[in-house]
Design an enzyme around this catalytic site. Structure first.
Site, PDB file in Angstrom:
ATOM      1  N   ASP A  12       2.676  -4.442   5.751  1.00 56.93           N
ATOM      2  CA  ASP A  12       3.044  -3.159   4.990  1.00 56.93           C
ATOM      3  C   ASP A  12       4.336  -3.415   4.122  1.00 56.93           C
ATOM      4  O   ASP A  12       5.034  -4.657   4.644  1.00 56.93           O
ATOM      5  CB  ASP A  12       3.195  -1.967   5.975  1.00 56.93           C
ATOM      6  N   ALA A  14       7.628  -0.564   2.851  1.00 56.65           N
ATOM      7  CA  ALA A  14       8.449   0.209   3.299  1.00 56.65           C
ATOM      8  C   ALA A  14       8.380   0.419   4.929  1.00 56.65           C
ATOM      9  O   ALA A  14       7.315   1.083   5.413  1.00 56.65           O
ATOM     10  CB  ALA A  14       8.710   1.503   2.611  1.00 56.65           C
ATOM     11  N   ALA A  45       7.277  15.297   6.048  1.00 54.54           N
ATOM     12  CA  ALA A  45       7.346  14.190   4.979  1.00 54.54           C
ATOM     13  C   ALA A  45       6.747  12.882   5.738  1.00 54.54           C
ATOM     14  O   ALA A  45       6.218  12.338   4.781  1.00 54.54           O
ATOM     15  CB  ALA A  45       8.819  14.004   4.573  1.00 54.54           C
ATOM     16  N   MET A  49       2.639   9.481   6.447  1.00 51.40           N
ATOM     17  CA  MET A  49       3.370   7.939   5.874  1.00 51.40           C
ATOM     18  C   MET A  49       2.095   6.863   5.893  1.00 51.40           C
ATOM     19  O   MET A  49       1.567   6.811   6.831  1.00 51.40           O
ATOM     20  CB  MET A  49       4.574   7.771   6.529  1.00 51.40           C
ATOM     21  N   LYS A  53       0.316   7.700  -2.450  1.00 46.72           N
ATOM     22  CA  LYS A  53       1.300   8.892  -2.550  1.00 46.72           C
ATOM     23  C   LYS A  53       0.627   9.992  -2.919  1.00 46.72           C
ATOM     24  O   LYS A  53       0.863  11.454  -2.427  1.00 46.72           O
ATOM     25  CB  LYS A  53       2.554   8.498  -3.399  1.00 46.72           C
ATOM     26  N   HIS A  56      -0.733  11.337   0.143  1.00 44.39           N
ATOM     27  CA  HIS A  56       0.345  11.775   0.917  1.00 44.39           C
ATOM     28  C   HIS A  56       0.712  13.444   0.431  1.00 44.39           C
ATOM     29  O   HIS A  56       0.897  14.184   1.446  1.00 44.39           O
ATOM     30  CB  HIS A  56       1.399  10.929   0.855  1.00 44.39           C
ATOM     31  N   ARG A 160      -5.204   3.698   2.191  1.00 51.98           N
ATOM     32  CA  ARG A 160      -5.587   3.809   3.765  1.00 51.98           C
ATOM     33  C   ARG A 160      -6.227   5.140   4.027  1.00 51.98           C
ATOM     34  O   ARG A 160      -5.936   6.217   3.242  1.00 51.98           O
ATOM     35  CB  ARG A 160      -4.256   3.397   4.353  1.00 51.98           C
ATOM     36  N   ASP A 186       3.945  -0.334  10.100  1.00 52.37           N
ATOM     37  CA  ASP A 186       4.785   0.783  10.877  1.00 52.37           C
ATOM     38  C   ASP A 186       4.121   2.234  11.099  1.00 52.37           C
ATOM     39  O   ASP A 186       4.847   3.282  11.402  1.00 52.37           O
ATOM     40  CB  ASP A 186       6.085   0.817  10.373  1.00 52.37           C
TER      41      ASP A 186
END
Length: 272
Positions: A12, A14, A45, A49, A53, A56, A160, A186
């Site tokens: 990944d 970020a 937020a 993750m 986006k 999200h 994802r 992460d």
């Protein structure tokens, strides 16, 4: 004869290889909602993750508390039109900060160098769009991090936890079977992505969104509280099905050795 060892690792971006603590998207999401008069927490937020986006944002809007706050502010629950408008605002916001959150996490450049010495290819997947990751990748390359492949969530049928980005990466790198590939991330959605693709999965704690702390915050943290936070995050990864969880990215080399051992054992068992 083809080696019975790991052939490729998919990282990944970020929170895994750049942007220690995964702060760029968090700040952008919080600011985007604040401009509408809606205060969301960093924890809210961070919860979705790893997703594309727009997904999200829709996930945040689907949270019960956010729905109630939105309804109180605007007289109705948020809808698809609201999600699209927020996404446009998010894009404008995050483009202002991406280049400042592209420095590789400590240990990444050295790790990638060691993996390449073993003949392992380096792929990457991201919830960022191609335009967003282009900014990050350009900056990261200045720090000597450049994967062999980048696949974004908008370039495949869905992001994802679907496997498509990982599968496209396998095609790009020309690696198979998928049991010789490792997905590292992460977030829980990173793990789910790798599992969906039939790959080994590794969750990373320090530097990632599940921990959500900067380098300085980790250095200054009470060691007992930090360990408790890390173990809670580790449990979330394991409950999601992660094969391994590592404290920090540099620990991956040992995991690759363990996977290689298992691959060789598996082959020997099959032959036997």
């Amino acid at each position: 004869m083809e080696r019975e060892e790991v052939q490729a690792v998919i990282f990944d971006w970020a929170g895994t290889t750049v942007d220690y603590g995964c702060f760029a998207p968090v700040h952008a999401f919080v600011e985007t909602f604040r401009r509408r008069g809606i205060e969301i927490t960093a924890e809210e937020a961070r919860e979705p993750m790893g997703l594309a986006k727009i997904d999200h944002i829709q996930s945040i809007l689907g949270m019960r508390r956010i729905k109630d706050v939105w309804n109180a502010a605007f007289g109705n629950e948020p809808n698809e039109k609201d999600a699209q408008a927020l996404y446009r605002d998010f894009e404008a916001t995050i483009f202002k900060v991406l280049k400042y959150h592209a420095k590789p996490i400590p240990g990444v450049v050295e790790l990638v160098s060691q993996l390449r010495k073993q003949g392992i290819k380096i792929g990457s997947t991201t919830g960022y769009t191609r335009e967003m990751i282009a900014v990050v990748a350009e900056e990261a390359e200045k720090w000597a991090y450049k994967p062999d492949s980048i696949v974004t969530s908008v370039e495949v049928p869905s992001g994802r936890p679907a496997p498509w980005m990982c599968l496209q990466t396998a095609i790009n790198l020309q690696v198979y079977p998928l049991s010789k590939m490792v997905k590292v991330g992460d977030t829980v959605s990173d793990i789910e992505e790798g599992i969906s693709a039939g790959m080994w999965t590794v969750g990373v704690l320090k530097g990632g969104s599940e921990i959500g702390l900067s380098e300085q915050e980790i250095t200054n943290a009470d060691p007992y509280q930090l360990q408790a936070k890390m173990r809670r995050a580790e449990n979330r990864f394991l409950m999601a099905g992660a094969d391994f969880v590592i404290d920090e990215i540099g620990d991956l080399l040992e995991i690759i050795d363990r996977i290689n051992h298992r691959l060789i054992e598996r082959k020997d068992s099959f032959i036997g």
